[in-house]
Design a protein around this motif. Structure first.
Motif, short mmCIF file in Angstrom:
data_model
loop_
_atom_site.label_atom_id
_atom_site.label_comp_id
_atom_site.label_asym_id
_atom_site.label_seq_id
_atom_site.Cartn_x
_atom_site.Cartn_y
_atom_site.Cartn_z
N THR A 149 0.82 -1.22 0.00
CA THR A 149 0.00 0.00 0.00
C THR A 149 0.86 1.27 0.00
O THR A 149 0.34 2.36 -0.26
CB THR A 149 -0.96 0.03 1.21
N CYS A 175 -6.70 -2.83 -1.35
CA CYS A 175 -6.72 -1.53 -0.65
C CYS A 175 -6.33 -0.42 -1.62
O CYS A 175 -6.92 0.67 -1.62
CB CYS A 175 -5.74 -1.53 0.52
N VAL A 201 -9.32 0.31 -3.83
CA VAL A 201 -10.46 0.95 -3.16
C VAL A 201 -10.15 2.43 -2.86
O VAL A 201 -11.02 3.29 -2.88
CB VAL A 201 -10.82 0.16 -1.87
N ALA A 215 -10.41 2.79 2.04
CA ALA A 215 -9.62 1.70 2.64
C ALA A 215 -8.52 2.24 3.55
O ALA A 215 -7.75 1.47 4.12
CB ALA A 215 -9.02 0.81 1.55
N VAL A 227 -7.92 0.69 6.99
CA VAL A 227 -7.30 -0.65 6.93
C VAL A 227 -5.79 -0.49 6.73
O VAL A 227 -4.97 -1.11 7.42
CB VAL A 227 -7.90 -1.47 5.76
#
Ligand code: ASP
Length: 482
Positions: free
Chosen positions: A75, A229, A232, A236, A239
């Motif tokens: 991420t 993630c 989204v 997200a 998260v």
């Protein structure tokens, strides 16, 4: 005093204490008496502080660490194209270095021929006389020696099996179930092995994967979660923040554990030396020398790659990685060392967490240069030593060597990152060349020590991989590596 010096002192103290304890037990055994009363409790305390508590705590954080670090790594990348780019570079590096490691191991064992030395031959004769019961036991598994030429069970086998059943009593059915499972495992096709052993663990329920520390399963789930993630986006974010926070928290626990590591490592090493003693190295000395010599050569190669492509010289690399290296050496588990490796590589060697968080957990699970090298050496050593016996009719042709080459790579990828895992997956290589597995126990005695060398090399290979991929990702315009 600096932590790495303390860890080194801990290792030396461990060897001294362990040797003293081993000597006390030896003297008592020779004079036919029991060791002094304090001997047992001292061993128990060493076992408690080192292998049980320290390694238990490290193992406790592995599963959440792999999950959190990969999600945090994925991420933090600006886009998925970069994930793809890091991913393929990492995999190509792993494939290249593992192949080179097996090549070096095979060259070493074929040139040095440790199995043909007189000391090894003596070890073989001793093992053969001691292992007759073991051979019978495994004869049942392969089903071959149990049957005569016409396929009827040999009378001595039937008698033996009957005796086993009576001895085993209630255990009998479990024993037979195990036999059936092993026989079924031996008869599987490569396609079935791929689905059952590789694909199924990768796609397992993430909570089960976390509970069993099934690294492959956790890695797949973490990649999927991280990628989803990124797709989204803003919703997200909680998260993403959760996993990034978890990653930081686990690193804090790692720091705490590292501060007590010198004492823990002294205990681990002392227990190991006290259990093993030095005598086993006399007969298997050539074999150990071949594995360690091959590993030495591979380390030189890794250092060259690191200096040329990663632009970090051996001195800087050692300064940055020495704690992880020594912890891997004494714990014999790349997974247990993973938190320390990530810490050293990101904080001391300046590799970006984006690369390290993704490639190091993957490397600890899949990239085992030391293990791959060892698998090839060990199998050829066993063929050299036992070759020619009626059930070991193996000739070392180019085809056999190639088969060992390929299966050694697979066995290293399949080995779990825990102590002695390489010995377990060696069955894959042994089966491929039809070496009966009841000959493998010959090398059990020295496996712990060789595991120290291969695990530290596995960790070195992973760290150099992260450095190289980081350098390739950022190029010369990227941030300078420390
Ligand atoms: N102990 C090794 C590791 O954790 C695996 C092996 O047994 O070779 O990397």
């Amino acid at each position: 005093m600096k932590l790495h010096n303390l860890i080194f002192l801990g290792m030396l103290a461990g060897v001294a204490v362990g040797f003293g304890l081993w000597q006390v037990a030896e003297v008592a055994a020779k004079s036919g008496t029991a060791p002094p009363a304090w001997h047992g409790p001292v061993l128990w305390t060493l076992d408690l502080l080192g292998p049980t508590l320290f390694m238990g705590l490290l193992r406790m954080i592995i599963a959440p660490l792999i999950l959190a670090s990969i999600v945090a790594g994925v991420t933090s990348l600006p886009n998925l194209r970069q994930l793809g780019s890091i991913g393929w570079k990492t995999l190509v590096y792993y494939m290249l270095t593992t192949t080179l490691a097996v090549g070096i191991g095979l060259a070493a064992v074929l040139i040095i021929r440790p199995g043909e030395r007189p000391a090894s031959q003596e070890a073989r004769d001793r093992a053969l006389s001691e292992q007759s019961t073991l051979r019978e036991r495994y004869a049942d598994i392969s089903g071959q020696r149990a049957l005569d030429g016409a396929g009827t069970p040999r009378p001595e086998y039937v008698a033996w099996l009957r005796g086993q059943r009576q001895l085993a009593g209630a255990e009998g059915s479990r024993y037979e179930a195990q036999q059936r499972a092993i026989r079924a495992a031996e008869q599987r096709t490569p396609g079935e092995i791929f689905i059952n052993d590789i694909l199924a663990p990768m796609l397992s329920n993430p909570f089960a994967a976390l509970a069993d520390t099934n690294a492959l399963g956790i890695i797949c789930f973490a990649l999927l979660l991280g990628i989803a993630c990124s797709f989204v986006g803003a919703p997200a974010q909680p998260v993403v923040q959760f996993f990034q926070g978890l990653n930081g928290v686990i690193m804090q626990i790692t720091q705490w554990l590292m501060s007590v590591s010198p004492i823990a490592i002294a205990c681990i090493v002392a227990k190991l030396v006290a259990d093993t003693g030095p005598s086993v190295f006399v007969s298997l000395g050539w074999y150990c020398a071949t594995v360690i010599g091959g590993i030495g050569l591979h380390i030189l190669l890794l250092l060259a790659i690191c200096a040329l492509v990663g632009r970090i010289g051996p001195r800087r690399l050692w300064q940055g990685l020495r704690e992880a290296y020594m912890i891997a050496f004494s714990t014999r588990s790349s997974a247990a060392t993973l938190p320390v490796t990530i810490n050293c590589v990101t904080r001391k060697l300046g590799v970006s967490p984006k690369v390290a968080n993704f490639s190091l957990p993957l490397g600890a699970t899949m990239n085992m240069d030391g293990t791959a090298l060892y698998e090839g050496v060990a199998i050829i050593f066993l063929i050299q030593i036992f070759g020619g016996l009626d059930d070991v009719q193996i000739t070392m042709t180019a085809m056999t060597t190639l088969l060992i080459f390929i299966t050694a790579v697979l066995a290293s990828v399949g080995a779990a990152a825990v102590p002695n895992a390489g010995l377990v997956t060696m069955v894959i290589v042994a089966n491929a060349v039809n070496l009966p597995i009841y000959y493998i126990p010959l090398i059990f005695a020295v496996d712990a020590v060789l595991d120290m060398f291969r695990t530290s090399t596995n960790v070195l290979g992973d760290a150099v991989g992260a450095i190289v991929v980081d350098r390739l990702e950022h190029g010369s315009s990227g941030p300078p590596l420390a």
